[in-house]
Design an enzyme around this catalytic site. Structure first.
Site: not given
Length: 117
Positions: A11-13
């Site tokens: 979920r983290c870019s």
């Protein structure tokens, strides 16, 4: 090719960018979704040693859980490590581990240095 592990949060870019970087370079890394499978206190200690940083430097200090647990007032490294093991959301991401060394992918160039070094 050497053994490479990434502590990854899809979920983290920044974490996705690191995973993409490894893929684009043809590196098959062991992907550990650390929110689902949190590292143990011993694993966190080992990574801290590889990084050469303190527990607080590996922590996401802007997370709500950091404030809820009042960790800014905790000086004991063991307690900070225990908090990260119990609440993996506190761990900065991504962390890439290669041959007894590690890098936090902020900025991503740190991962490039690690895999090319």
């Amino acid at each position: 090719m050497s053994n490479i592990t990434i502590w990854h949060n899809p979920r983290c870019s920044k974490s996705r960018n690191a995973a993409t970087l490894l893929e684009e370079r043809g590196i098959e890394a062991e992907v550990v979704k650390y929110l689902d499978t949190p590292p143990s206190q011993e694993e966190i200690k080992a990574v801290l040693t590889m990084l050469g940083i303190s527990a607080r430097e590996l922590m996401r200090t802007k997370e709500a859980i950091y404030k809820e647990l009042d960790l800014k007032n905790v000086a004991d490294e063991e307690k900070l490590i225990k908090a990260m093991a119990e609440h993996p959301k506190l761990i900065e991401r991504p962390v890439v581990i290669k041959d007894g060394k590690a890098a936090i992918g902020r900025p991503i160039e740190k991962i490039v240095e690690l895999i090319e070094g």
